[in-house]
Design a protein around this motif. Structure first.
Motif, PDB file in Angstrom:
ATOM      1  N   GLU A 164     -49.119 -36.665  26.592  1.00 23.16           N
ATOM      2  CA  GLU A 164     -49.709 -37.959  26.951  1.00 23.16           C
ATOM      3  C   GLU A 164     -51.178 -38.034  26.556  1.00 23.16           C
ATOM      4  OE1 GLU A 164     -48.768 -38.398  31.116  1.00 23.16           O
ATOM      5  OE2 GLU A 164     -46.930 -39.528  30.640  1.00 23.16           O
ATOM      6  N   ALA A 165     -51.931 -36.944  26.757  1.00 24.72           N
ATOM      7  CA  ALA A 165     -53.349 -36.937  26.381  1.00 24.72           C
ATOM      8  C   ALA A 165     -53.509 -37.116  24.873  1.00 24.72           C
ATOM      9  CB  ALA A 165     -54.013 -35.643  26.847  1.00 24.72           C
ATOM     10  N   ALA A 166     -52.666 -36.437  24.090  1.00 27.59           N
ATOM     11  CA  ALA A 166     -52.736 -36.584  22.632  1.00 27.59           C
ATOM     12  C   ALA A 166     -52.429 -38.013  22.220  1.00 27.59           C
ATOM     13  CB  ALA A 166     -51.768 -35.605  21.961  1.00 27.59           C
ATOM     14  N   LEU A 167     -51.422 -38.609  22.836  1.00 30.61           N
ATOM     15  CA  LEU A 167     -51.062 -39.989  22.493  1.00 30.61           C
ATOM     16  C   LEU A 167     -52.160 -40.970  22.882  1.00 30.61           C
ATOM     17  CD1 LEU A 167     -47.282 -39.963  23.452  1.00 30.61           C
ATOM     18  CD2 LEU A 167     -48.269 -40.076  21.141  1.00 30.61           C
ATOM     19  N   ARG A 168     -52.772 -40.761  24.048  1.00 33.79           N
ATOM     20  CA  ARG A 168     -53.852 -41.651  24.499  1.00 33.79           C
ATOM     21  C   ARG A 168     -55.048 -41.595  23.563  1.00 33.79           C
ATOM     22  NH1 ARG A 168     -52.825 -39.804  29.502  1.00 33.79           N
ATOM     23  NH2 ARG A 168     -54.548 -38.325  29.428  1.00 33.79           N
ATOM     24  N   LEU A 169     -55.458 -40.393  23.185  1.00 33.49           N
ATOM     25  CA  LEU A 169     -56.682 -40.246  22.401  1.00 33.49           C
ATOM     26  C   LEU A 169     -56.463 -40.448  20.905  1.00 33.49           C
ATOM     27  CD1 LEU A 169     -59.708 -39.572  22.518  1.00 33.49           C
ATOM     28  CD2 LEU A 169     -59.097 -37.178  22.152  1.00 33.49           C
ATOM     29  N   ALA A 170     -55.372 -39.926  20.381  1.00 30.43           N
ATOM     30  CA  ALA A 170     -55.200 -39.889  18.926  1.00 30.43           C
ATOM     31  C   ALA A 170     -54.003 -40.674  18.414  1.00 30.43           C
ATOM     32  CB  ALA A 170     -55.072 -38.431  18.467  1.00 30.43           C
ATOM     33  N   GLY A 171     -53.055 -40.985  19.289  1.00 29.63           N
ATOM     34  CA  GLY A 171     -51.810 -41.576  18.807  1.00 29.63           C
ATOM     35  C   GLY A 171     -51.004 -40.521  18.071  1.00 29.63           C
ATOM     36  N   ALA A 172     -49.941 -40.949  17.401  1.00 34.65           N
ATOM     37  CA  ALA A 172     -49.087 -40.019  16.658  1.00 34.65           C
ATOM     38  C   ALA A 172     -48.314 -40.797  15.611  1.00 34.65           C
ATOM     39  CB  ALA A 172     -48.126 -39.303  17.593  1.00 34.65           C
ATOM     40  N   ASP A 173     -47.939 -40.089  14.568  1.00 38.35           N
ATOM     41  CA  ASP A 173     -47.071 -40.682  13.553  1.00 38.35           C
ATOM     42  C   ASP A 173     -45.618 -40.622  13.993  1.00 38.35           C
ATOM     43  OD1 ASP A 173     -49.044 -41.162  11.250  1.00 38.35           O
ATOM     44  OD2 ASP A 173     -49.443 -39.097  11.863  1.00 38.35           O
ATOM     45  N   HIS A 174     -45.282 -39.599  14.794  1.00 39.74           N
ATOM     46  CA  HIS A 174     -43.921 -39.423  15.300  1.00 39.74           C
ATOM     47  C   HIS A 174     -43.992 -38.933  16.739  1.00 39.74           C
ATOM     48  CE1 HIS A 174     -42.184 -39.679  11.234  1.00 39.74           C
ATOM     49  NE2 HIS A 174     -43.216 -38.954  10.860  1.00 39.74           N
ATOM     50  N   VAL A 175     -43.224 -39.546  17.629  1.00 44.52           N
ATOM     51  CA  VAL A 175     -43.045 -39.080  19.001  1.00 44.52           C
ATOM     52  C   VAL A 175     -41.559 -38.752  19.117  1.00 44.52           C
ATOM     53  CG1 VAL A 175     -43.278 -39.620  21.450  1.00 44.52           C
ATOM     54  CG2 VAL A 175     -44.920 -40.567  19.799  1.00 44.52           C
ATOM     55  N   LEU A 176     -41.248 -37.444  19.248  1.00 44.25           N
ATOM     56  CA  LEU A 176     -39.877 -36.986  19.066  1.00 44.25           C
ATOM     57  C   LEU A 176     -39.412 -36.056  20.175  1.00 44.25           C
ATOM     58  CD1 LEU A 176     -40.171 -35.949  15.313  1.00 44.25           C
ATOM     59  CD2 LEU A 176     -39.171 -38.065  16.198  1.00 44.25           C
ATOM     60  N   ARG A 177     -38.101 -35.976  20.331  1.00 39.40           N
ATOM     61  CA  ARG A 177     -37.495 -34.944  21.160  1.00 39.40           C
ATOM     62  C   ARG A 177     -37.659 -33.605  20.442  1.00 39.40           C
ATOM     63  NH1 ARG A 177     -34.999 -36.512  25.363  1.00 39.40           N
ATOM     64  NH2 ARG A 177     -34.325 -38.657  25.646  1.00 39.40           N
ATOM     65  N   LEU A 178     -37.670 -32.526  21.196  1.00 40.95           N
ATOM     66  CA  LEU A 178     -37.835 -31.187  20.612  1.00 40.95           C
ATOM     67  C   LEU A 178     -36.838 -30.929  19.486  1.00 40.95           C
ATOM     68  CD1 LEU A 178     -38.400 -28.857  23.675  1.00 40.95           C
ATOM     69  CD2 LEU A 178     -40.025 -29.367  21.841  1.00 40.95           C
ATOM     70  N   ALA A 179     -35.600 -31.307  19.690  1.00 43.37           N
ATOM     71  CA  ALA A 179     -34.549 -31.015  18.710  1.00 43.37           C
ATOM     72  C   ALA A 179     -34.804 -31.683  17.362  1.00 43.37           C
ATOM     73  CB  ALA A 179     -33.188 -31.446  19.256  1.00 43.37           C
ATOM     74  N   ALA A 180     -35.615 -32.719  17.325  1.00 39.97           N
ATOM     75  CA  ALA A 180     -35.890 -33.435  16.073  1.00 39.97           C
ATOM     76  C   ALA A 180     -37.137 -32.931  15.352  1.00 39.97           C
ATOM     77  CB  ALA A 180     -36.026 -34.930  16.348  1.00 39.97           C
ATOM     78  N   ILE A 181     -37.977 -32.152  16.021  1.00 42.15           N
ATOM     79  CA  ILE A 181     -39.251 -31.750  15.424  1.00 42.15           C
ATOM     80  C   ILE A 181     -39.052 -30.743  14.284  1.00 42.15           C
ATOM     81  CG2 ILE A 181     -41.468 -30.590  15.864  1.00 42.15           C
ATOM     82  CD1 ILE A 181     -41.418 -31.904  18.667  1.00 42.15           C
ATOM     83  N   GLY A 182     -38.291 -29.691  14.514  1.00 43.68           N
ATOM     84  CA  GLY A 182     -38.052 -28.695  13.465  1.00 43.68           C
ATOM     85  C   GLY A 182     -37.447 -29.294  12.212  1.00 43.68           C
ATOM     86  N   PRO A 183     -36.377 -30.079  12.324  1.00 42.25           N
ATOM     87  CA  PRO A 183     -35.801 -30.693  11.119  1.00 42.25           C
ATOM     88  C   PRO A 183     -36.797 -31.575  10.350  1.00 42.25           C
ATOM     89  CG  PRO A 183     -34.192 -30.744  12.879  1.00 42.25           C
ATOM     90  CD  PRO A 183     -35.485 -30.250  13.488  1.00 42.25           C
ATOM     91  N   LEU A 184     -37.651 -32.299  11.071  1.00 42.24           N
ATOM     92  CA  LEU A 184     -38.655 -33.108  10.376  1.00 42.24           C
ATOM     93  C   LEU A 184     -39.651 -32.209   9.639  1.00 42.24           C
ATOM     94  CD1 LEU A 184     -39.920 -35.816   9.629  1.00 42.24           C
ATOM     95  CD2 LEU A 184     -41.224 -35.700  11.787  1.00 42.24           C
ATOM     96  N   LEU A 185     -40.079 -31.123  10.270  1.00 41.14           N
ATOM     97  CA  LEU A 185     -41.008 -30.190   9.606  1.00 41.14           C
ATOM     98  C   LEU A 185     -40.368 -29.606   8.347  1.00 41.14           C
ATOM     99  CD1 LEU A 185     -42.500 -28.388  12.727  1.00 41.14           C
ATOM    100  CD2 LEU A 185     -43.590 -30.165  11.321  1.00 41.14           C
ATOM    101  N   ASN A 186     -39.086 -29.269   8.420  1.00 42.53           N
ATOM    102  CA  ASN A 186     -38.384 -28.766   7.233  1.00 42.53           C
ATOM    103  C   ASN A 186     -38.397 -29.790   6.109  1.00 42.53           C
ATOM    104  OD1 ASN A 186     -37.639 -26.303   8.439  1.00 42.53           O
ATOM    105  ND2 ASN A 186     -35.768 -27.190   9.279  1.00 42.53           N
ATOM    106  N   GLN A 187     -38.169 -31.038   6.466  1.00 42.30           N
ATOM    107  CA  GLN A 187     -38.145 -32.112   5.467  1.00 42.30           C
ATOM    108  C   GLN A 187     -39.521 -32.291   4.820  1.00 42.30           C
ATOM    109  OE1 GLN A 187     -36.956 -35.883   7.144  1.00 42.30           O
ATOM    110  NE2 GLN A 187     -37.798 -37.018   5.433  1.00 42.30           N
ATOM    111  N   LEU A 188     -40.564 -32.234   5.637  1.00 47.62           N
ATOM    112  CA  LEU A 188     -41.915 -32.491   5.145  1.00 47.62           C
ATOM    113  C   LEU A 188     -42.521 -31.306   4.414  1.00 47.62           C
ATOM    114  CD1 LEU A 188     -43.321 -34.373   8.248  1.00 47.62           C
ATOM    115  CD2 LEU A 188     -42.630 -35.378   6.070  1.00 47.62           C
ATOM    116  N   CYS A 189     -42.084 -30.095   4.728  1.00 49.82           N
ATOM    117  CA  CYS A 189     -42.713 -28.886   4.168  1.00 49.82           C
ATOM    118  C   CYS A 189     -41.716 -27.974   3.453  1.00 49.82           C
ATOM    119  CB  CYS A 189     -43.391 -28.096   5.284  1.00 49.82           C
ATOM    120  SG  CYS A 189     -44.647 -29.010   6.163  1.00 49.82           S
ATOM    121  N   GLY A 190     -40.560 -28.502   3.079  1.00 51.13           N
ATOM    122  CA  GLY A 190     -39.537 -27.684   2.441  1.00 51.13           C
ATOM    123  C   GLY A 190     -39.823 -27.410   0.990  1.00 51.13           C
TER     124      GLY A 190
END
Length: 190
Positions: A164-190
């Motif tokens: 919540e603190a990160a979202l309040r101060l900086a916002g985010a490009d993606h707000v995700l469930r844990l299960a979706a974070i790893g697959p997105l990182l693979n896509q972006l950095c594969g």
């Protein structure tokens, strides 16, 4: 966004973070070409045990960061207990016993800000569960340099204060469930 645009990932967690990090690290692909630098707030003085715990869930190596160590892709570096982890040009790891930031050492803000100076728009920041506001200023530094911000869905986090603190101060490009974070990182950095 095209795959491969990002050269490095920084991740931070506090309360509830060990389980959260195991889920995210466990979803990373062995072909991940970016290094992953991690801050986990812990009362433990045994960083080696944490590395073993994370490595058991991960196909990429998880090691405790050492001073002046070259940072290479496809490897995860954990901040040692009691030390701030920073990134220097090279890129290389640096450790510091400077004052606590947000009442913690290691601090996500310290790692995120130094990494943002090195990788600028090629950096991904990830803020997971935690009970303080560490990581918010660091996420702002990443996003102000056009890096990408990913925040765990606060409703899913064991402790929602860090996301919540990160979202309040900086916002985010993606707000995700844990299960979706790893697959997105693979896509972006594969």
């Amino acid at each position: 966004m095209r795959a491969g645009r990002y050269d490095a990932i920084v991740m931070a967690a506090s309360s509830g973070g060990i389980d959260a990090l195991r889920i995210v690290l466990g979803a990373l692909d062995a072909r991940l070409r970016a290094p992953v630098l991690i801050v986990q707030h812990t009362a433990s003085e045994n960083g080696h045990a944490l590395c073993e715990l994370f490595a058991a869930a991960s196909v990429i190596p998880v090691i405790e960061a050492e001073p002046r160590q070259p940072i290479v892709g496809g490897c995860a570096y954990l901040a040692p207990p009691g030390y701030h982890l920073l990134v220097e040009a090279g890129p290389r790891a640096a450790l510091s016993v400077d004052d606590k930031v947000c009442h913690v050492r290691p601090s996500a803000d310290v790692l995120f800000e130094s990494a943002a100076d090195v990788w600028r728009s090629a950096l991904i920041g990830v803020v997971l569960t935690g009970a303080n506001d560490d990581g918010a200023a660091g996420m702002l530094a990443i996003r102000s340099r056009k890096g990408l911000g990913i925040v765990q869905l606060p409703d899913e986090a064991e402790m929602r204060e860090m996301p919540e603190a990160a979202l309040r101060l900086a916002g985010a490009d993606h707000v995700l469930r844990l299960a979706a974070i790893g697959p997105l990182l693979n896509q972006l950095c594969g």
